[in-house]
Design an enzyme around this catalytic site. Structure first.
Site, PDB file in Angstrom:
ATOM      1  CE  LYS A  14      -3.821  -2.485   2.026  1.00 25.82           C
ATOM      2  NZ  LYS A  14      -4.610  -2.886   3.190  1.00 25.82           N
TER       3      LYS A  14
ATOM      4  CG  ASP B  39      -9.691  -0.466   4.418  1.00 25.74           C
ATOM      5  OD1 ASP B  39      -9.276  -0.740   3.279  1.00 25.74           O
ATOM      6  OD2 ASP B  39      -9.058  -0.705   5.468  1.00 25.74           O
TER       7      ASP B  39
ATOM      8  CD  GLN C 197      -3.524  -4.539   6.318  1.00 26.64           C
ATOM      9  OE1 GLN C 197      -3.426  -3.553   5.601  1.00 26.64           O
ATOM     10  NE2 GLN C 197      -4.108  -5.647   5.915  1.00 26.64           N
TER      11      GLN C 197
END
Ligand code: NAD
Length: 282
Positions: A52, A119, A96
């Protein structure tokens, strides 16, 4: 022989488009910022976080990295998220997953401002998707729609079967296919006659989390097969939820693992970060 759906190529195409938008924002004095938080040192998570950060560099997004120790308390994590929610230089916040067991995942997801929820996991984002309003969409299913569209695979009117009903893949996938006017069936661990259900599919999306479970016996001749799974096999090589060798001769198009859905997830994260700038202005 099936056509290979090249996620790497489509992902690069999207990132190159975004690079230009990001550069435009820079000329207007806005540098897009993404905060990436990792709690603990799960090796798979570290690889995802690294990828990422690399994508951010490529596109021109500034990434701020928070690598917190395993013992970080929920309260400490919530305080960091709150600080980042207030920070005008940060447009997207990503924690995460999975987080260590002593931290409640739902509480963390809800703590992220819906305006920075790149997200697409916040209940507000999920709700907006389910009633067809604008909002962040979970990156993996959003990437699959892009893969289909940019490979000229029509969804409208097609029989679409999604195997898996998780909040991050299966359910949003079903909603997105519905939004594209597909006729959608969601299959899951309690589905009876899974083979027969899957064999109806013109487009079969497999997010079952079981290495190479879906072989040719589940696939209609000429179907498009999208493999979301990521696993390491006995030789430490990556494989998907689909038995590629078995399905490839039957399908008309198929995503490989690696190089199919995986790269799209990151491209759509970058897309959501750019969207977040628009939202921050709203
Ligand atoms: P999950 O474990 O949360 O969900 C799996 C789903 O499959 C469940 O809804 C369950 O009902 C269903 N299922 C399980 N066994 C079944 C069976 N025998 N028959 C029918 N249905 C069954 O997994 P997830 O988070 O949705 O991820 C699915 C897969 O995709 C995993 O392999 C994961 O690693 C991978 N993944 C990849 C990406 C990517 O970027 N490529 C992103 C997210 C997840």
């Amino acid at each position: 022989m099936a056509r290979l759906i090249d996620g790497k190529a489509v992902s690069k195409q999207i990132k190159d488009e975004l690079k230009e938008t990001v550069a435009d924002w820079k000329t207007k004095g806005i540098e897009i910022g993404l905060a990436v938080i990792q709690v603990g040192k799960d090796p798979a998570s570290s690889v995802y976080v690294g990828n990422k950060k690399k994508a951010c560099e490529y596109v021109g997004i500034r990434s701020e990295s928070y690598e917190l120790p395993e013992e970080t308390t929920q309260e400490e994590l919530l305080q960091l998220i709150e600080r980042l929610n207030q920070d005008d230089g940060i447009h997207g916040i990503l924690v995460q997953l999975p987080v260590p067991a002593h931290i409640d995942e739902d509480t963390i997801i809800r703590a992220i401002s819906p305006k920075k929820d790149v997200d697409g996991f916040h209940p507000q984002s999920v709700g907006a998707l389910s009633i067809g309003q604008p909002g962040f969409v979970s990156c993996t299913p959003a990437g699959i729609i892009q893969l289909l569209k940019r490979n000229d695979i029509e969804i409208e009117g097609k029989e679409c079967v999604v195997i898996g009903r998780s909040n991050i893949v299966g359910k949003p996938m079903a909603l997105l296919l519905l939004r594209e006017n597909g006729t959608v069936t969601v299959a899951h661990s309690k589905t009876r006659n899974l083979r027969e259900v899957c064999k109806r599919a013109d487009i079969l999306v497999v997010a079952v989390g079981r290495p190479r479970m879906i072989d040719a016996s589940y696939v209609k001749e000429g179907a498009v097969v999208i493999d979301v799974g990521i696993h390491r096999n006995e030789n430490n090589k990556l494989c998907g939820d689909v038995d590629f060798e078995s399905v490839e001769p039957v399908a008309s198009a198929i995503t490989p693992v690696p190089g199919g859905v995986g790269p799209m997830t990151i491209a759509m994260l970058m897309y959501n970060c750019v969207e977040a700038v628009e939202l921050s202005k709203a």
